[in-house]
Write a protein that holds these residues in place. Sequence first.
Motif, short mmCIF file in Angstrom:
data_model
loop_
_atom_site.label_atom_id
_atom_site.label_comp_id
_atom_site.label_asym_id
_atom_site.label_seq_id
_atom_site.Cartn_x
_atom_site.Cartn_y
_atom_site.Cartn_z
N HIS A 82 0.82 -1.21 0.00
CA HIS A 82 0.00 0.00 0.00
C HIS A 82 0.86 1.27 0.00
O HIS A 82 0.50 2.27 -0.62
CB HIS A 82 -0.95 -0.01 1.20
N GLU B 248 -5.91 2.83 -10.89
CA GLU B 248 -5.70 1.45 -10.45
C GLU B 248 -4.94 1.40 -9.13
O GLU B 248 -5.19 0.56 -8.28
CB GLU B 248 -4.98 0.63 -11.53
N ARG C 139 -7.40 2.23 -6.59
CA ARG C 139 -8.28 1.10 -6.33
C ARG C 139 -7.63 0.13 -5.33
O ARG C 139 -8.27 -0.34 -4.40
CB ARG C 139 -8.58 0.37 -7.63
N ALA C 140 -6.33 -0.11 -5.53
CA ALA C 140 -5.63 -0.99 -4.59
C ALA C 140 -5.55 -0.34 -3.21
O ALA C 140 -5.54 -1.02 -2.19
CB ALA C 140 -4.23 -1.30 -5.12
N LEU C 141 -5.52 0.99 -3.21
CA LEU C 141 -5.42 1.74 -1.95
C LEU C 141 -6.77 2.05 -1.34
O LEU C 141 -6.86 2.67 -0.29
CB LEU C 141 -4.77 3.10 -2.22
N ARG C 142 -7.80 1.66 -2.04
CA ARG C 142 -9.16 2.03 -1.65
C ARG C 142 -9.46 1.79 -0.17
O ARG C 142 -10.17 2.59 0.44
CB ARG C 142 -10.15 1.27 -2.55
#
Lengths: 348, 493
Positions: free
Chosen positions: A9, A94, A97-100
Amino acid sequence: LTATLLSRHAECAFWLARYLERAESMARILEAQASFQRGRPGDDGWAWIIALYSDWENFNKKYTEASAANVIAYYVTWLDNPGSIQATIRAARENARALRPLISTDMWAQINDFYSRILALGESDFSENRLSRSCDMIKRGCYAEIGVAENTLYRDESWPFFRLGLFIERADQTSRLLDVQFAQRATRGTQDKTSEQQASLWNALLRSASAYHSYRRAHLSGFNPNDVARFLIFDTRLPRSIAFCTGEIQRMVGKLRSEFRLRNAQRAYEHVERLQADLRARGENEKLLDELHGFNDWVQRELIALTSELGRSFFGHQPEPKDEAPEIPLPPRPGMAASGQTQSQTQG
Amino acid sequence: MATVTVLRNPGTTATLDEYDAGPFFCELIGDRQNPNPDLTRLWHRLQQMELADLAARSSDAERELFMLGITFTVYSERNAIDRILPFDVIPRVITARDWAILDAGIKQRVKALNLFIWDVYHDRKIFKDGVVPADLVFQNSNFRPEMVDYDPPAGTYVHISGTDIIRDEHGRFFVLEDNSRTPSGVSYVVENRHLIQRAFPDLMEGFAVEPVSDYGYRLANKLTEVAPPVLTDAQIVLLSPGVFNSAYFEHIFLAREMGVPLVEGRDLFVEKDRVFMKTVAGPTPVHVIYRRLNDDFLDPECFNKDSMLGVPGLMRAVRKGNVTLANAVGTGVADDKAVYAYVPRIIRYYLGEDPILPNVETHICREPQALAYTLDNLDKLVVKPVGESGGYGICVGPKATRNELDECAERLKKDPSNYIAQPMISLSVCPTLVGDAVEPRHVDLRPFAVTGKETWVLPGGLTRVALPKGSIVVNSSQGGGTKDTWVLRGDSR
């Protein structure tokens, strides 16, 4: 309190900011170029942007001529150019999104909305009449996302990593801009003889760094190449100067070391301290302008080395130097991050 | 006092003017003989809204869902396509009295299933006593020998469950399916409520509706109850297959609501039978893993060796008691179609109670009497193979041709153990906005239960609605949408 920020992250936060800053710089450069070009016959001036990003090889896969329309299409909408604005914002999204799980809903909603507007951009949005407006929209979209982060991101370890991505990218962009503009000056010098023409070149350079008015306030008389270069490199009040960026970088690594007490931060901090000292020492050099290309080369190499250091210390990368974006599903990583930077400016 | 007609512009259509639930039980009308005042009040409130306004606000709401990223993602070669689950603005309401039945019934069921799974992996008494055939479980691919003799904290295997429930034409509840592995959908329960509160505050005003937004907090507390004994606070993580998973939004939602890291297999590793996650500060111990990854992918050392999504050595850490998995490995033996038929007997066996929520009447064809009945009534029954999923091999008697029925009979006689038979059930309906009209559409209900030492049931659950006219398939892949689900408090008014 134990740290629970995943290495993955942290890396996503770093690259989210880098991609946003990269897209913003691109919009800024296209806009500055367009206004510089206005009122000049022909559009031979667009080629320097390709040189700026060492992109000739990839550009020539699709285009033969560096016309305004081609260069703009290549850098805005062509997804096979990983450095195009669309590809860059998609990569930013993107990462978001991974860090959402960590970012605010506002941050995610903003980039979602922004991305859908970027996707809707077509050829007509970059006609002569509308280019400026579209670039402005892109810049504002990036500002907004960075602003929402500033306003809502929880100030755990992800914050310094976000800021590090932002300022490493910005320092890199400013250094490239300087390098190419000064290289241009060498070749163009023969064509643009009058001081008026020279001045418009400095004008464009400063404007593309949003630094024109600040420069005017700091230097009341004319454009002196040496002053312009030093302003963009050393003025610690100018948010896009290299020294401003390295100062922020030092502050953020310092935060990781002192506030969050990350065990690996010491090594990264020493790295940045060295970089700062070197930068100051190089500022003493009165012949800096003559050695500007070497200087920019050094800046970019240092930024790559620092990124690798962050990768080893925090992102869980293997010890061998490696500078890559995290594995995100789409799209392929911008070549600028890996190969582009190491190629340096040899093609410029 | 303003009347309905005064509040409307002349010439516009009132929302429920042409609504006709037909022969089905309507969730908004409820018991016609004994009308519930809250349902009546909501009916009138909806009636006063203009259809055009309702439709406009509904499309605003869906746009909002998209911008908030409350989506599931379909990946193609070049693009990530985000889709929202269609959201219907007319809520499904459950009265306090009905909820009391559901709440008690689900708790009873979860309790019995946990006792059953414990028995499966320990003494196997229920098989020795001949209540459930042993081969149903021990030859089932969901049986995990790795779990034999493992004692999960508090004896809980199924920490999170989703029970699919339907209502027949008389309004009676039936359990259609138990989901004891990694049930999904709870994020929509909470997000749908938030959406209604933002977009339709006027609809909800004055109703005492049970809250749902504390789900994450409750879940984290329940998971802490089953953590291995640790000196400091237990570190919970949510293990996701990653951004490619279609339920990734839900994983994000749960991690955020619980305030725990959302990890992928590559973020974890096992050392000396302990689990750690890779953080910017180095390895950090992990104690409870809410995993949204199937058993097969969890640990390449034990299960699918090619799994890149799991964590090598995880099962060693589990068996040592150093980490708790929620749900436990091997719970698939309890939500199998064949085992489902035995759940009423499982409840009686372990708890000595009658099931509060009945199963849909199920004929277990391995039993001679049931086989005979099924063969005699093929044209009225739905025959399902137990080992299949996704609707393969199902024979819907009332809709089948003579030829198909004969073929079905042949298959049944050949391998009766592989089949169960159920009557056709007509699902209840709920008024649903379809284009420019409000029409009845079939719904089901999936309440979510969370179990640590005790079970807590989130009041409400996911109401799925089959949007195509006449359809009873509520799955999102087949045009299903969702509704906000209100559980009314007893003291409502």
